[in-house]
Design a protein around this motif. Structure first.
Motif, mmCIF file in Angstrom:
data_model
loop_
_atom_site.group_PDB
_atom_site.id
_atom_site.type_symbol
_atom_site.label_atom_id
_atom_site.label_comp_id
_atom_site.label_asym_id
_atom_site.label_seq_id
_atom_site.Cartn_x
_atom_site.Cartn_y
_atom_site.Cartn_z
ATOM 1 N N SER A 149 -16.796 -35.964 69.212
ATOM 2 C CA SER A 149 -17.648 -36.825 70.021
ATOM 3 C C SER A 149 -18.371 -37.802 69.093
ATOM 4 N N GLY A 150 -18.977 -38.808 69.674
ATOM 5 C CA GLY A 150 -19.693 -39.773 68.847
ATOM 6 C C GLY A 150 -19.879 -41.091 69.552
ATOM 7 N N THR A 151 -20.260 -42.112 68.773
ATOM 8 C CA THR A 151 -20.575 -43.423 69.348
ATOM 9 C C THR A 151 -19.431 -44.424 69.210
ATOM 10 N N HIS A 152 -18.705 -44.357 68.080
ATOM 11 C CA HIS A 152 -17.570 -45.263 67.933
ATOM 12 C C HIS A 152 -16.523 -44.692 66.994
ATOM 13 N N ALA A 153 -15.318 -45.188 67.161
ATOM 14 C CA ALA A 153 -14.195 -44.708 66.353
ATOM 15 C C ALA A 153 -13.270 -45.869 66.049
ATOM 16 N N ILE A 154 -12.671 -45.816 64.863
ATOM 17 C CA ILE A 154 -11.688 -46.815 64.435
ATOM 18 C C ILE A 154 -10.457 -46.027 64.000
ATOM 19 N N ALA A 155 -9.288 -46.442 64.416
ATOM 20 C CA ALA A 155 -8.086 -45.714 64.011
ATOM 21 C C ALA A 155 -6.960 -46.695 63.718
ATOM 22 N N HIS A 156 -5.937 -46.206 63.034
ATOM 23 C CA HIS A 156 -4.904 -47.099 62.511
ATOM 24 C C HIS A 156 -3.592 -46.345 62.396
ATOM 25 N N THR A 157 -2.503 -47.005 62.756
ATOM 26 C CA THR A 157 -1.168 -46.481 62.450
ATOM 27 C C THR A 157 -0.523 -47.481 61.506
ATOM 28 N N ARG A 158 0.096 -46.982 60.443
ATOM 29 C CA ARG A 158 0.483 -47.882 59.356
ATOM 30 C C ARG A 158 1.991 -48.011 59.219
ATOM 31 N N MET A 159 2.426 -49.264 59.029
ATOM 32 C CA MET A 159 3.773 -49.544 58.571
ATOM 33 C C MET A 159 3.588 -50.252 57.237
ATOM 34 N N ALA A 160 3.773 -49.510 56.150
ATOM 35 C CA ALA A 160 3.370 -49.983 54.830
ATOM 36 C C ALA A 160 4.173 -51.200 54.404
ATOM 37 N N THR A 161 3.484 -52.213 53.824
ATOM 38 C CA THR A 161 4.180 -53.379 53.275
ATOM 39 C C THR A 161 3.744 -53.657 51.845
ATOM 40 N N GLU A 162 2.449 -53.558 51.558
ATOM 41 C CA GLU A 162 1.939 -54.023 50.259
ATOM 42 C C GLU A 162 1.793 -52.903 49.229
ATOM 43 N N SER A 163 1.791 -51.650 49.671
ATOM 44 C CA SER A 163 1.713 -50.553 48.708
ATOM 45 C C SER A 163 2.402 -49.334 49.317
ATOM 46 N N ALA A 164 2.556 -48.277 48.521
ATOM 47 C CA ALA A 164 3.415 -47.150 48.897
ATOM 48 C C ALA A 164 2.889 -46.380 50.104
ATOM 49 N N ILE A 165 3.797 -45.619 50.728
ATOM 50 C CA ILE A 165 3.413 -44.745 51.835
ATOM 51 C C ILE A 165 2.801 -43.474 51.251
ATOM 52 N N THR A 166 1.495 -43.466 51.150
ATOM 53 C CA THR A 166 0.780 -42.276 50.686
ATOM 54 C C THR A 166 -0.442 -42.106 51.577
ATOM 55 N N THR A 167 -1.021 -40.917 51.521
ATOM 56 C CA THR A 167 -2.250 -40.721 52.287
ATOM 57 C C THR A 167 -3.350 -41.636 51.764
ATOM 58 N N SER A 168 -3.432 -41.768 50.436
ATOM 59 C CA SER A 168 -4.477 -42.631 49.863
ATOM 60 C C SER A 168 -4.334 -44.077 50.327
ATOM 61 N N GLY A 169 -3.100 -44.524 50.545
ATOM 62 C CA GLY A 169 -2.867 -45.901 50.971
ATOM 63 C C GLY A 169 -2.989 -46.098 52.467
#
Lengths: 308, 232
Positions: A149-169
């Motif tokens: 629960s909370g006041t706001h949320a931001i989320a993202h699904t990634r198709m990597a282009t500029e750097s590798a597919i890693t959790t950090s990226g």
């Protein structure tokens, strides 16, 4: 590609449903970014406590469900000595949420400087942040997005282009207190910007262009800009393609570059503001048929705040 | 009229049904922003869609009529060849892109790059259009009853753009042109076909100044000298 989702709740009405609604929106954006996903959730927190969300990079891309809690606790003990304040630890899969009355920015820097194989994903009074490679629905499940629960949320699904597919990226990125950013697009001048920001005291943990945009905002906000002023300046200083959704303490913002190739749609009711790359994510929200719907204009700053 | 409910039918099944029908009219419910709804129609059928659609609605439209009661996302009626696509709400980026023929009516506003690279389609927008509308437009007519955002008609070839409202700015090589009797007749015909009401004498016409390098024969020689082939 990449998919963006943002949900900002103006009233109490849906705050216990924030995570569930965000998860439903994120699900619709799976096809725009199937390689990794992440989300930041803001709640009201407690005034004197800072939370840090950490990622154990040693297990990040091979996570097998083993709780690495014991390692977190020994690290927290050392951090307590540095901060001269208590640090509580709440492990969750390959992440852990630390809570302390000590200085959040100092804690972040200590972890970056002293702990190998750990990224500081977020810090602040209101934010917690989780991300991973893999199917966005599985990422949402593993870190219990729907139950939050909370006041706001931001989320993202990634198709990597500029750097590798890693959790950090993966997105979102946080480099400053309670300031989080997700990005659809690519920046051309991120290396130059990164060097300038590092000279001004920002520290980065990845080679990712979007982390530089987050760092840029954090730097401007820390130096006294309002979010509106910081984003107006970003239009001049950032070169490249971008649609950003931005979370700050008690606030939410959107910015698109002046060409605006990267999609965005916003819907607003008395209770909520929602933004996404595509309408089908917003279509999941209650009372959407009575929302006012618009496409954010290129090069225009949009902000919402709980306090105004 | 048969009704197809996208809450119960898959998109692929819907489009297969529409593409294999030779006549008839269809109503589509619960689109909820799905992509490619009614794409690739190839018979003279009528399709009505109740609700908002996602990318490429009525894309690759060969023939027939599609009406959307709601908004549309990127690429509405892209590459339309003939027939009619009408939307009662707003369309976002690139509505009618690369269309060769037929009529696209957006009763609300259209976003950025409406009619980009249009090649003969007629587009009528009841409201405003976004920036770079008519970018590299090659043929056809684009009618805007509202205002046009920055860089209208950038790098336009032979298409006509008619605007009733304010112009934020014209793009490179786009200029205002005189309204001829033929232009008034075309405008009258398109307004009637669109069902939108406006007086033709309120419109201004914009088109190509034909000053860009690609219009200059000398530049083709230079291209040949540099590259061994023309880049036209």
């Amino acid at each position: 590609m990449c998919g963006i989702v943002g949900l900002f709740l103006k009233t109490e009405k849906y705050r216990s449903d924030l995570g569930r609604l965000t998860a439903a929106m994120l699900h619709e954006m799976r096809s725009r970014g199937p390689d990794s996903a992440g989300f930041a959730v803001y709640d009201q927190g407690s005034a004197n406590k800072t939370r840090l969300t950490l990622l154990n990079k040693a297990t990040q891309d091979t996570y097998d469900g083993v709780d690495s809690g014991s390692d977190w606790r020994s690290m927290a003990a050392s951090l307590e000595g540095h901060l001269n304040a208590e640090v509580e630890v709440r492990p969750l899969a390959d992440h852990a949420v630390l809570e302390t009355s000590g200085d959040g920015r100092a804690a972040r820097q200590w972890v970056i400087d002293n702990v190998v194989d750990v990224d500081v994903l977020s810090y602040g009074q209101q934010i917690e942040l989780f991300k991973s490679v893999g199917d966005p629905d599985l990422v949402a499940d593993r870190y219990d997005l729907a139950g939050r629960s909370g006041t706001h949320a931001i989320a993202h699904t990634r198709m990597a282009t500029e750097s590798a597919i890693t959790t950090s990226g993966s997105h979102p990125f946080v480099t400053g207190s309670d300031t989080c950013l997700v990005h659809n697009g690519s920046l051309s001048n991120h290396n130059q910007l990164r060097r300038g920001l590092e000279r001004n005291g920002e520290s980065f943990q990845t080679e990712n262009d979007s982390e530089v945009a987050a760092g840029y905002l954090s730097w401007r906000l820390r130096n006294g800009d309002t979010i509106d002023a910081a984003l107006e300046q970003a239009l001049l200083d950032l070169d490249g393609f971008y649609t950003f959704a931005i979370g700050i303490k008690d606030g939410f913002a959107i910015l698109r570059d002046p060409i605006a190739c990267k999609p965005a749609v916003v819907a607003e009711t008395d209770d909520w503001v929602a933004m996404s790359s595509e309408y089908r994510a917003i279509a999941q929200l209650p009372d959407v048929e009575h929302s006012s719907l618009f496409e954010p204009e290129p090069g225009k700053v949009y902000t919402w705040s709980l306090t105004s | 009229m048969s009704t197809i409910d996208l809450a119960e039918t898959t998109l692929r099944e819907l489009n297969r049904t529409l593409q294999s029908a030779s006549t008839g009219s269809f109503r589509v419910t619960n689109p909820r922003g799905a992509h490619a709804v009614a794409a690739g129609l190839n018979s003279d059928i009528e399709v009505e869609i109740d609700g908002p659609v996602g990318y490429y609605c009525a894309g690759m439209h060969q023939v027939g009529s599609v009406t959307v009661r709601g908004n549309a996302s990127t690429g509405l009626a892209e590459n339309i060849m003939s027939g009619t696509v009408r939307i009662t709400g707003n369309a976002t980026m690139s509505a009618g892109a690369t269309g060769h023929g037929g009529l696209v009516v957006v009763e609300g506003n259209a976003g950025a790059r409406c009619g980009i690279s249009m090649k003969g389609v007629d587009i009528v927008v009841g409201g405003n259009v976004g920036h770079m509308t008519g970018f590299m437009a090659q043929a056809g007519n684009l009618v805007v009853l509202g205002d046009a955002a920055a860089d209208l008609g950038d790098s336009i070839y032979e298409a006509n753009i008619f605007v009733r409202g304010a112009i934020e700015s014209l793009g490179s090589d786009c200029i205002e042109k005189e309204m001829t009797d033929d232009n008034f007749a075309v405008l009258e015909r398109l307004l009637t076909a669109s069902g939108l009401t406006a007086r033709t004498d309120e419109f201004r016409r914009f088109g190509s100044a034909r000053q860009l390098y690609n219009f200059a024969v000398d530049d083709i020689d230079a291209e040949l000298a540099n590259n061994g082939k023309a880049s036209v």
